[in-house]
Design an enzyme around this catalytic site. Structure first.
Site, PDB file in Angstrom:
ATOM      1  N   LYS A 127      -3.916   4.981  24.253  1.00 55.03           N
ATOM      2  CA  LYS A 127      -3.027   3.807  23.845  1.00 55.03           C
ATOM      3  C   LYS A 127      -2.738   2.736  24.987  1.00 55.03           C
ATOM      4  O   LYS A 127      -2.067   3.089  26.011  1.00 55.03           O
ATOM      5  CB  LYS A 127      -1.587   4.300  23.207  1.00 55.03           C
ATOM      6  N   LYS A 274      -0.553   4.187   9.482  1.00 46.58           N
ATOM      7  CA  LYS A 274       0.102   4.044   8.358  1.00 46.58           C
ATOM      8  C   LYS A 274      -0.056   5.114   7.073  1.00 46.58           C
ATOM      9  O   LYS A 274       0.925   5.461   6.576  1.00 46.58           O
ATOM     10  CB  LYS A 274       0.300   2.384   7.792  1.00 46.58           C
TER      11      LYS A 274
HETATM   12  P1  ADP Z   1       2.409  -3.244  12.771  1.00 43.36           P
HETATM   13  O1  ADP Z   1       2.776  -4.027  13.918  1.00 43.36           O
HETATM   14  O2  ADP Z   1       3.299  -3.421  11.631  1.00 43.36           O
HETATM   15  O3  ADP Z   1       2.227  -1.838  12.899  1.00 43.36           O
HETATM   16  P2  ADP Z   1      -0.521  -3.380  12.835  1.00 43.36           P
HETATM   17  O4  ADP Z   1      -0.980  -4.508  13.226  1.00 43.36           O
HETATM   18  O5  ADP Z   1      -0.591  -2.146  13.687  1.00 43.36           O
HETATM   19  O6  ADP Z   1       0.837  -3.871  12.232  1.00 43.36           O
HETATM   20  O7  ADP Z   1      -1.268  -2.949  11.468  1.00 43.36           O
HETATM   21  C1  ADP Z   1      -1.257  -3.685  10.407  1.00 43.36           C
HETATM   22  C2  ADP Z   1      -2.447  -4.525  10.251  1.00 43.36           C
HETATM   23  O8  ADP Z   1      -3.645  -3.717   9.765  1.00 43.36           O
HETATM   24  C3  ADP Z   1      -2.889  -5.667   9.255  1.00 43.36           C
HETATM   25  O9  ADP Z   1      -2.304  -6.714   9.687  1.00 43.36           O
HETATM   26  C4  ADP Z   1      -4.292  -5.671   9.126  1.00 43.36           C
HETATM   27  O10 ADP Z   1      -4.801  -6.679   9.810  1.00 43.36           O
HETATM   28  C5  ADP Z   1      -4.815  -4.333   9.552  1.00 43.36           C
HETATM   29  N1  ADP Z   1      -5.687  -3.693   8.646  1.00 43.36           N
HETATM   30  C6  ADP Z   1      -6.716  -2.968   9.145  1.00 43.36           C
HETATM   31  N2  ADP Z   1      -7.326  -2.083   8.106  1.00 43.36           N
HETATM   32  C7  ADP Z   1      -6.642  -2.504   6.826  1.00 43.36           C
HETATM   33  C8  ADP Z   1      -6.958  -2.293   5.389  1.00 43.36           C
HETATM   34  N3  ADP Z   1      -7.699  -1.447   5.037  1.00 43.36           N
HETATM   35  N4  ADP Z   1      -5.875  -2.839   4.695  1.00 43.36           N
HETATM   36  C9  ADP Z   1      -4.924  -3.593   4.951  1.00 43.36           C
HETATM   37  N5  ADP Z   1      -4.874  -3.911   6.249  1.00 43.36           N
HETATM   38  C10 ADP Z   1      -5.725  -3.548   7.346  1.00 43.36           C
HETATM   39 MG    MG Z   2       1.000  -1.094  14.553  1.00 45.79          MG
END
Ligand code: ADP
Ligand code: MG
Length: 312
Positions: A127, A274
């Site tokens: 990370k 997630k």
């Molecule tokens: P957070 O700060 O909420 O943890 P992240 O940036 O880590 O957000 O994760 C959310 C992002 O994941 C979305 O904005 C999108 O760009 C990305 N993403 C990757 N794969 C997918 C998917 N299969 N469907 C939707 N979003 C996705």
């Molecule tokens: Mg994230």
């Protein structure tokens, strides 16, 4: 029907600069207050990636010119971020709730989360955190302190990498639970919590970053929430994300999600944790479910108008 809900809020959605953060948190208070006004009980967990980066860089920069200031360990950076992000959410919710004549209080708990020092994640720290260095600088730091690891980060420079272990237990869980039982709104496990390991009767901070989606999931299990909401930058989870044949999904079972993961639909480090956290919660007890949607559409998602609902 009123539910007990854990919200996991993306750190990126909270903004990078101080003014962005203030605006983002004030905006976040609106959908949170919608849920509270609808009668739901809330515990709020938030990310802190950009905020921890900012604090770490500030102390590191200051330590180079002011002899009385030290660079901060990750745990202290994390504790500071929990404090000031929590402060922002408390202030914004205080106003938003009173504007609606709701007298409820929100308060933040600086939260420690137990990790296992033998977690396999520690053999492969992955990370990226903190500031960027040149390769020469990174190699010099690693030589001086062999416990630190650096990697090249997506063409942007060299960055420190730390392990992202599984959360085992939330140390302050009884405090959090009693606040919820009394009807208060709790902000806890910010940034995934402050990683600690047991040391006899004590706890010692352990250099790592826990994924806030997994810490939020554990929090939801431990306070016996019925719904775990992961609020991020997109309204729905998609298959073939970003491609011409992208398809948004409004619900999936944990088994369907397992198949989609095997087909590589969810990016590691962003959507994958997630979906994994959502599946874990849905499978943890019959009737539990998880919703992945955007912050602004939280109530819409709960009413079934958007979002991706994950069930067992
Ligand atoms: P957070 O700060 O909420 O943890 P992240 O940036 O880590 O957000 O994760 C959310 C992002 O994941 C979305 O904005 C999108 O760009 C990305 N993403 C990757 N794969 C997918 C998917 N299969 N469907 C939707 N979003 C996705
Ligand atoms: Mg994230």
């Amino acid at each position: 029907m009123a539910e007990r809900i854990v919200l996991a809020l993306g750190g990126n959605a909270l903004g990078n600069s101080l003014i962005e953060q203030r605006l983002a948190v004030a905006a976040a208070a609106v959908p949170m207050a919608d849920l509270i006004q609808a009668g739901h009980e809330l515990a709020i967990c938030h990310g802190n990636g950009p905020q921890v980066g900012m604090i770490d860089l500030a102390f590191e920069t200051a330590s180079r010119t002011v002899s009385s200031i030290d660079a901060m360990p990750l745990s202290t950076d994390g504790a500071m971020s929990q404090g000031y992000i929590g402060f922002g959410i408390q202030k914004a919710l205080y106003r938003e709730l009173r504007d609606r004549s709701i007298e409820k209080m929100a308060a933040s708990i600086v939260t420690q989360v137990l990790v296992d020092p033998n977690d396999p994640a520690f053999t492969n720290p992955a990370k990226p955190i903190g500031s960027f260095y040149t390769q020469e600088e990174a190699e010099a730091i690693m030589q001086a302190d062999p416990s630190l690891h650096f990697c090249e980060d997506a063409g942007r420079g060299w960055r420190r990498v730390v392990a992202s272990p599984e959360p085992q237990e939330i140390i302050e869980i009884e405090v959090i639970r009693s606040m919820i039982e009394c009807g208060h709104i709790v902000i806890a496990c910010g940034g995934g919590g402050l990683p600690v390991i047991r040391d006899g009767n004590g706890l010692i901070p352990w250099e790592a970053v826990i994924d806030k989606d997994f810490a939020g999931e554990l929090l939801a299990e431990r306070i016996d929430a019925s719904l775990f909401m992961i609020l991020t930058a997109v309204d729905q989870v998609a298959l073939n994300y970003g491609k011409a044949n992208e398809r948004r999904i409004s619900s999936m079972t944990a088994d369907e999600a397992t198949a989609y993961i095997a087909e590589g639909h969810f990016a590691p480090g962003s959507m994958l944790p997630k979906v994994q956290a959502a599946m874990r919660f849905a499978r943890s007890r019959p009737g539990r479910r998880a919703l992945i949607t955007s912050l602004s559409r939280a109530l819409d998602g709960l009413e079934g108008h958007t979002g991706t609902m994950v069930t067992a």
